[in-house]
Design an enzyme around this catalytic site. Structure first.
Site, PDB file in Angstrom:
ATOM      1  N   ASP A 183       0.785  -1.254   0.007  1.00 31.92           N
ATOM      2  CA  ASP A 183      -0.081   0.120  -0.080  1.00 31.92           C
ATOM      3  C   ASP A 183       0.806   1.326  -0.057  1.00 31.92           C
ATOM      4  O   ASP A 183       1.639   1.553   0.815  1.00 31.92           O
ATOM      5  CB  ASP A 183      -0.879   0.034   1.146  1.00 31.92           C
ATOM      6  CG  ASP A 183      -1.928   0.950   1.316  1.00 31.92           C
ATOM      7  OD1 ASP A 183      -1.953   1.941   0.333  1.00 31.92           O
ATOM      8  OD2 ASP A 183      -3.033   0.922   2.018  1.00 31.92           O
ATOM      9  N   HIS A 185      -0.286   4.436  -0.279  1.00 33.25           N
ATOM     10  CA  HIS A 185      -1.377   5.430   0.413  1.00 33.25           C
ATOM     11  C   HIS A 185      -1.150   6.682  -0.553  1.00 33.25           C
ATOM     12  O   HIS A 185      -1.388   7.984   0.262  1.00 33.25           O
ATOM     13  CB  HIS A 185      -0.712   5.698   1.612  1.00 33.25           C
ATOM     14  CG  HIS A 185      -1.626   4.956   2.773  1.00 33.25           C
ATOM     15  ND1 HIS A 185      -2.809   5.485   3.299  1.00 33.25           N
ATOM     16  CD2 HIS A 185      -1.344   3.600   3.365  1.00 33.25           C
ATOM     17  CE1 HIS A 185      -3.274   4.322   4.013  1.00 33.25           C
ATOM     18  NE2 HIS A 185      -2.437   3.300   4.404  1.00 33.25           N
ATOM     19  N   GLU A 209      -1.137  -0.804  -3.993  1.00 33.47           N
ATOM     20  CA  GLU A 209      -2.274   0.077  -3.945  1.00 33.47           C
ATOM     21  C   GLU A 209      -2.115   1.490  -3.866  1.00 33.47           C
ATOM     22  O   GLU A 209      -1.034   2.000  -3.350  1.00 33.47           O
ATOM     23  CB  GLU A 209      -3.056  -0.551  -2.396  1.00 33.47           C
ATOM     24  CG  GLU A 209      -4.231   0.252  -2.192  1.00 33.47           C
ATOM     25  CD  GLU A 209      -4.836  -0.517  -0.713  1.00 33.47           C
ATOM     26  OE1 GLU A 209      -5.498   0.312   0.149  1.00 33.47           O
ATOM     27  OE2 GLU A 209      -4.383  -1.564  -0.269  1.00 33.47           O
ATOM     28  N   GLU A 235     -10.282   3.057  -2.041  1.00 34.42           N
ATOM     29  CA  GLU A 235     -10.851   3.292  -0.645  1.00 34.42           C
ATOM     30  C   GLU A 235     -11.210   4.763  -0.421  1.00 34.42           C
ATOM     31  O   GLU A 235     -12.174   4.751   0.331  1.00 34.42           O
ATOM     32  CB  GLU A 235      -9.656   2.959   0.410  1.00 34.42           C
ATOM     33  CG  GLU A 235      -8.733   3.953   0.318  1.00 34.42           C
ATOM     34  CD  GLU A 235      -7.447   3.550   1.278  1.00 34.42           C
ATOM     35  OE1 GLU A 235      -7.484   3.988   2.606  1.00 34.42           O
ATOM     36  OE2 GLU A 235      -6.453   2.561   0.882  1.00 34.42           O
ATOM     37  N   ASP A 257     -14.843   0.708  -0.028  1.00 36.73           N
ATOM     38  CA  ASP A 257     -15.072   0.572   1.465  1.00 36.73           C
ATOM     39  C   ASP A 257     -16.397   0.470   1.732  1.00 36.73           C
ATOM     40  O   ASP A 257     -17.353   1.326   1.284  1.00 36.73           O
ATOM     41  CB  ASP A 257     -14.197   1.628   2.096  1.00 36.73           C
ATOM     42  CG  ASP A 257     -14.162   1.117   3.563  1.00 36.73           C
ATOM     43  OD1 ASP A 257     -15.296   0.992   4.259  1.00 36.73           O
ATOM     44  OD2 ASP A 257     -13.161   1.376   4.177  1.00 36.73           O
ATOM     45  N   HIS A 284     -12.202  -2.563   0.831  1.00 35.92           N
ATOM     46  CA  HIS A 284     -11.212  -2.002   1.643  1.00 35.92           C
ATOM     47  C   HIS A 284     -11.907  -2.271   3.437  1.00 35.92           C
ATOM     48  O   HIS A 284     -13.172  -1.730   3.221  1.00 35.92           O
ATOM     49  CB  HIS A 284     -10.884  -0.560   1.360  1.00 35.92           C
ATOM     50  CG  HIS A 284     -10.351   0.100   2.302  1.00 35.92           C
ATOM     51  ND1 HIS A 284     -10.669   1.122   3.427  1.00 35.92           N
ATOM     52  CD2 HIS A 284      -8.802   0.243   2.719  1.00 35.92           C
ATOM     53  CE1 HIS A 284     -10.006   1.691   3.920  1.00 35.92           C
ATOM     54  NE2 HIS A 284      -8.656   1.324   3.652  1.00 35.92           N
TER      55      HIS A 284
END
Length: 381
Positions: A183, A185, A209, A235, A257, A284
Site C-alpha cells: 500500500d 497511500h 495500492e 478506498e 470500502d 477495503h
C-alpha cells in the site's frame, strides 16, 4: 413494519456504529464512519434519520436513492459514509426479517469461503519478518504492508531501495505460494511510483495500492502501462462514477470500502462495473466487525471477488479490536486464511449491544497523524 428509532454509537478505537429499530422490535446494525471524522458522520446520520423514521425499512433501494439524491448537494465522504452505514443496517434488518443471510438476498452465494489478508508493519513498517511469520503460522495466505512511512514524493534511490528490501523480506518469509500486497497511500508522484513499480515487479506483489493520490486518477493509465504489477485503488472513491475512470485506466483491483462507498447497495454495483472491465473486487476494511460482516456478505455473492481486508490485530486497534463488540467470534474465526460462509440471518453477526452502549459512554476522538517532511512541508500520511 416501520422504522421507529435510529441511534449512533462512538466506540473505541475509532469506529461509529448505527442501530436501526422497527416497531416490531427488529434491529439492524451498520458502521457509518470516516476515520478521524466520526463526529461529522454521526451528525449526517442524524439528519438522514429525520427522513427514515416512520418509513418501511424493507424499501432499501428507494431509501438509498432518496438519501443519496434527495439533497441538491450530493456526494462526498461524510454523506456517502452516513448512507453506507444506514444501508448496511437496513440490509441486516431485512435479512433478519426474512430469516436469511444478506448474501442470499443478493442472489445467493457463489463461494463457500472468502480469502482474507492481515496487516503487518504498521504506519512505518518495521519488524516485518516476525509479523509476517506469525500470520503465516496462523494460516493466512496473504499479508498487506505499507510501502513506507513518511517518504519524499519524488523518492531518492535510498528510499526506493528501502521499500524494496522490506517487500523482499516479506516475500522471503512467505515464499512463492503466499502473497504480499503493498500500500503506497498516495505518497508518491507518478514518476516516483513508476520507479518503485519497476523495482517491485520481480517480487510479484499481489497488487500495489494507491500508487498516486485518488484525485490523480488521470495518471493511472501511464502507471498501468508501465509494467506488469497489478494496481489497486478505491478506498477513497465513493461511488460508481468515481470508479469508472480508474477502471477505464486499467486498474486490476477495485477497493471500495463498504463504510464509505454507499454501503452494500452501491458496492454491489461497483463490483458489477468492475467485472465489465475484467477487474476484481477487494473491499477495503481496516474497520470494525459490522463493516467486515457487510463486506463478507458481498464477497460471498460476488463472482469477481479477489480478497478481503480485515482489522484483526491491526496497528490502529489500541483500545478495542475486531471481536470486542460481538457476542460470538465464530464468524471471524478464519480457517486457513479464509472466512467461512454461514447461513446466519442478516449480516451474520450478533452485536453485543451492552458492550457498545458502555463503550459509547467513553467514546473516542481519534485523529490520523499529521506528517511533515524534513523541510517542514506537509507530508501525505
Amino acid at each position: 413494519m416501520k422504522i421507529t428509532r435510529i441511534e449512533t454509537f462512538m466506540v473505541p478505537p475509532r469506529w461509529l456504529f448505527c442501530r436501526v429499530e422497527t416497531d416490531d422490535g427488529t434491529v439492524g446494525w451498520g458502521e457509518p464512519v470516516v476515520e478521524g471524522r466520526a463526529e461529522a458522520v454521526r451528525a449526517a446520520v442524524e439528519v438522514l434519520a429525520e427522513y427514515l423514521v416512520g418509513q418501511d425499512p424493507l424499501r432499501i433501494e428507494d431509501h438509498w436513492q432518496v438519501l443519496t439524491k434527495g439533497g441538491f448537494y450530493r456526494g462526498g465522504p461524510v454523506l456517502s459514509s452516513a448512507v453506507a452505514g444506514i444501508d448496511q443496517a437496513l440490509w441486516d434488518l431485512a435479512g433478519r426479517h426474512y430469516g436469511a443471510p444478506v448474501h442470499a438476498l443478493l442472489g445467493g452465494p457463489v463461494r463457500e469461503r472468502a480469502r482474507v489478508y492481515g496487516w503487518v508493519g504498521g504506519d512505518d513498517p518495521g519488524e516485518l519478518a516476525e509479523q509476517v511469520a506469525a500470520l503465516a503460522e496462523a494460516g493466512f495466505t496473504a499479508v498487506k504492508m505499507n510501502a513506507s512511512g513518511r517518504i519524499s514524493p519524488h523518492p531518492t534511490a535510498a528510499e526506493i531501495s528501502a521499500v524494496v528490501r522490506r517487500v523482499a523480506t516479506a516475500r522471503e518469509v512467505l515464499g512463492q505460494d503466499r502473497d504480499v500486497a503493498v500500500d503506497c497511500h498516495g505518497r508518491f508522484t507518478a514518476a516516483g511510483a513508476r520507479r518503485l513499480l519497476a523495482e517491485l515487479a520481480p517480487l510479484h506483489p499481489l497488487f500495489v495500492e494507491e500508487p498516486v493520490l485518488p484525485d490523480q486518477g488521470h495518471l493511472l493509465p501511464g502507471l498501468v502501462a508501465a509494467g506488469p504489477v497489478p494496481i489497486a485503488t478505491g478506498e477513497r472513491i465513493f461511488d460508481r462514477g468515481g470508479f469508472l475512470p480508474v477502471l477505464q485506466a486499467g486498474v486490476a483491483v477495485a477497493q471500495p470500502d463498504l463504510s464509505h462507498a454507499g454501503g452494500i447497495s452501491e458496492t454491489r454495483r461497483i463490483a458489477t462495473l468492475a467485472e465489465t472491465f475484467g477487474a476484481q473486487l477487494a473491499p477495503h476494511c481496516p474497520l470494525g466487525p459490522i463493516a467486515l460482516a457487510a463486506s463478507l456478505q458481498v464477497d460471498f455473492a460476488t463472482p469477481n471477488f479477489l480478497i478481503q481486508e480485515q482489522s484483526l490485530g491491526i496497528h490502529y486497534n489500541k483500545d478495542a479490536d475486531l471481536l470486542s463488540y460481538v457476542v460470538d467470534p465464530e464468524p471471524f474465526r478464519f480457517q486457513d486464511g479464509h472466512a467461512v460462509r454461514s447461513d446466519l440471518p442478516g449480516l451474520g453477526i450478533t452485536v453485543d449491544e451492552a458492550a457498545v452502549r458502555a463503550a459509547d459512554r467513553t467514546g473516542h476522538a481519534w485523529r490520523n497523524p499529521v506528517w511533515r517532511h524534513n523541510d517542514g512541508s506537509f507530508a501525505e500520511w
